[in-house]
Design a protein around this motif. Structure first.
Motif, PDB file in Angstrom:
ATOM      1  N   TRP A  27      44.367  34.873  39.690  1.00 57.12           N
ATOM      2  CA  TRP A  27      44.501  36.100  40.485  1.00 57.12           C
ATOM      3  C   TRP A  27      44.415  35.831  41.980  1.00 57.12           C
ATOM      4  CZ3 TRP A  27      46.956  39.682  38.312  1.00 57.12           C
ATOM      5  CH2 TRP A  27      46.839  39.912  36.947  1.00 57.12           C
ATOM      6  N   SER A  28      43.693  34.819  42.367  1.00 57.11           N
ATOM      7  CA  SER A  28      43.648  34.457  43.786  1.00 57.11           C
ATOM      8  C   SER A  28      45.012  33.966  44.262  1.00 57.11           C
ATOM      9  CB  SER A  28      42.605  33.370  44.026  1.00 57.11           C
ATOM     10  OG  SER A  28      41.331  33.841  43.743  1.00 57.11           O
ATOM     11  N   VAL A  29      45.663  33.165  43.430  1.00 53.89           N
ATOM     12  CA  VAL A  29      46.990  32.669  43.792  1.00 53.89           C
ATOM     13  C   VAL A  29      47.989  33.812  43.837  1.00 53.89           C
ATOM     14  CG1 VAL A  29      48.894  31.188  43.030  1.00 53.89           C
ATOM     15  CG2 VAL A  29      46.555  30.361  42.921  1.00 53.89           C
ATOM     16  N   VAL A  30      47.903  34.742  42.890  1.00 52.18           N
ATOM     17  CA  VAL A  30      48.824  35.881  42.869  1.00 52.18           C
ATOM     18  C   VAL A  30      48.637  36.741  44.110  1.00 52.18           C
ATOM     19  CG1 VAL A  30      49.387  38.020  41.649  1.00 52.18           C
ATOM     20  CG2 VAL A  30      49.088  35.909  40.370  1.00 52.18           C
ATOM     21  N   ALA A  68      51.423  37.065  47.085  1.00 47.66           N
ATOM     22  CA  ALA A  68      51.934  38.402  47.413  1.00 47.66           C
ATOM     23  C   ALA A  68      51.737  38.709  48.893  1.00 47.66           C
ATOM     24  CB  ALA A  68      51.249  39.455  46.551  1.00 47.66           C
ATOM     25  N   LEU A  69      50.600  38.339  49.429  1.00 42.37           N
ATOM     26  CA  LEU A  69      50.331  38.580  50.846  1.00 42.37           C
ATOM     27  C   LEU A  69      51.262  37.762  51.740  1.00 42.37           C
ATOM     28  CD1 LEU A  69      48.460  39.943  52.935  1.00 42.37           C
ATOM     29  CD2 LEU A  69      47.043  37.910  52.808  1.00 42.37           C
ATOM     30  N   GLY A 122      58.679  35.999  44.815  1.00 42.64           N
ATOM     31  CA  GLY A 122      57.707  35.034  45.337  1.00 42.64           C
ATOM     32  C   GLY A 122      56.355  35.142  44.668  1.00 42.64           C
ATOM     33  N   THR A 123      55.928  36.373  44.364  1.00 40.41           N
ATOM     34  CA  THR A 123      54.656  36.564  43.676  1.00 40.41           C
ATOM     35  C   THR A 123      54.722  36.011  42.250  1.00 40.41           C
ATOM     36  OG1 THR A 123      54.259  38.536  45.008  1.00 40.41           O
ATOM     37  CG2 THR A 123      52.937  38.276  43.016  1.00 40.41           C
ATOM     38  N   LEU A 140      49.868  28.875  36.879  1.00 38.13           N
ATOM     39  CA  LEU A 140      49.757  28.595  35.446  1.00 38.13           C
ATOM     40  C   LEU A 140      50.161  27.161  35.133  1.00 38.13           C
ATOM     41  CD1 LEU A 140      51.159  31.870  33.852  1.00 38.13           C
ATOM     42  CD2 LEU A 140      48.812  31.031  33.796  1.00 38.13           C
ATOM     43  N   LEU A 141      51.246  26.687  35.719  1.00 39.00           N
ATOM     44  CA  LEU A 141      51.684  25.317  35.477  1.00 39.00           C
ATOM     45  C   LEU A 141      50.674  24.306  36.013  1.00 39.00           C
ATOM     46  CD1 LEU A 141      55.513  25.538  36.186  1.00 39.00           C
ATOM     47  CD2 LEU A 141      54.364  25.306  33.981  1.00 39.00           C
ATOM     48  N   TYR A 142      50.083  24.603  37.153  1.00 40.82           N
ATOM     49  CA  TYR A 142      49.073  23.701  37.705  1.00 40.82           C
ATOM     50  C   TYR A 142      47.862  23.627  36.774  1.00 40.82           C
ATOM     51  CZ  TYR A 142      45.756  21.479  40.770  1.00 40.82           C
ATOM     52  OH  TYR A 142      44.833  20.610  41.288  1.00 40.82           O
ATOM     53  N   ASN A 143      47.394  24.786  36.324  1.00 39.62           N
ATOM     54  CA  ASN A 143      46.227  24.789  35.440  1.00 39.62           C
ATOM     55  C   ASN A 143      46.526  24.078  34.124  1.00 39.62           C
ATOM     56  OD1 ASN A 143      44.556  26.073  37.246  1.00 39.62           O
ATOM     57  ND2 ASN A 143      45.065  28.110  36.508  1.00 39.62           N
ATOM     58  N   LEU A 144      47.726  24.254  33.586  1.00 38.55           N
ATOM     59  CA  LEU A 144      48.084  23.551  32.346  1.00 38.55           C
ATOM     60  C   LEU A 144      48.187  22.049  32.560  1.00 38.55           C
ATOM     61  CD1 LEU A 144      50.743  25.945  30.792  1.00 38.55           C
ATOM     62  CD2 LEU A 144      48.436  25.482  29.968  1.00 38.55           C
ATOM     63  N   SER A 145      48.782  21.639  33.669  1.00 37.88           N
ATOM     64  CA  SER A 145      48.924  20.200  33.908  1.00 37.88           C
ATOM     65  C   SER A 145      47.587  19.546  34.213  1.00 37.88           C
ATOM     66  CB  SER A 145      49.909  19.942  35.051  1.00 37.88           C
ATOM     67  OG  SER A 145      49.386  20.411  36.273  1.00 37.88           O
ATOM     68  N   MET A 146      46.651  20.275  34.791  1.00 35.40           N
ATOM     69  CA  MET A 146      45.340  19.699  35.066  1.00 35.40           C
ATOM     70  C   MET A 146      44.517  19.522  33.812  1.00 35.40           C
ATOM     71  SD  MET A 146      45.257  18.774  38.079  1.00 35.40           S
ATOM     72  CE  MET A 146      47.009  18.517  38.123  1.00 35.40           C
TER      73      MET A 146
END
Length: 135
Positions: free
Chosen positions: A31-34, A38-39, A107-108, A116-122
């Motif tokens: 949610w922080s990334v979203v 968005a901002l 963009g959002t 999501l891709l970052y969290n999955l790859s980590m």
């Protein structure tokens, strides 16, 4: 008796040992990334609308639209052909606003997909190793 300034000066003369810390970035809050994406895209959308208005204003004030109208009338042989009728300031700002809204949405969504891709790859790789130092 020493003053406070002399004590602070002696304190700052001591060598401070720098400490290195190595951390692993294994999770990015979705949610922080979203919210951040968005901002950022909303700010870029405002820049797009203002830039489109400024470009139209500069082109209109320099007489480029009149020159293009004259060229169109010469090429087409039609005395009613006009670029400014189709590209008024209202149409340009409205079009850039629609594009800006689409950019914010896309963009959002791309920011969310990236998180999501970052969290999955980590989960697979174990995290990104980051080194910090204290100067």
């Amino acid at each position: 008796m020493t003053s406070v300034a002399e004590r602070l000066q002696r304190k700052s003369q001591r060598q401070v040992s720098s400490k290195q810390v190595r951390l692993r970035l294994v999770y990015v809050d979705f949610w922080s990334v979203v919210k951040l994406s968005a901002l950022i895209w909303a700010c870029l959308g405002i820049v797009l609308v203002v830039a489109a208005f400024l470009v139209w204003t500069v082109l209109a004030s320099t007489g480029i639209f009149g020159t293009i109208d004259g060229l169109l009338q010469d090429v087409l042989g039609d005395s009613t052909a006009s670029v400014t009728a189709g590209f008024g300031v209202g149409q340009v700002v409205l079009f850039s606003f629609v594009i800006a809204v689409l950019n914010v949405i896309i963009g959002t969504v791309l920011g969310a997909i990236g998180a999501l891709l970052y969290n999955l790859s980590m989960r697979i790789t174990g995290g990104l190793l980051i080194g910090f130092t204290n100067n």
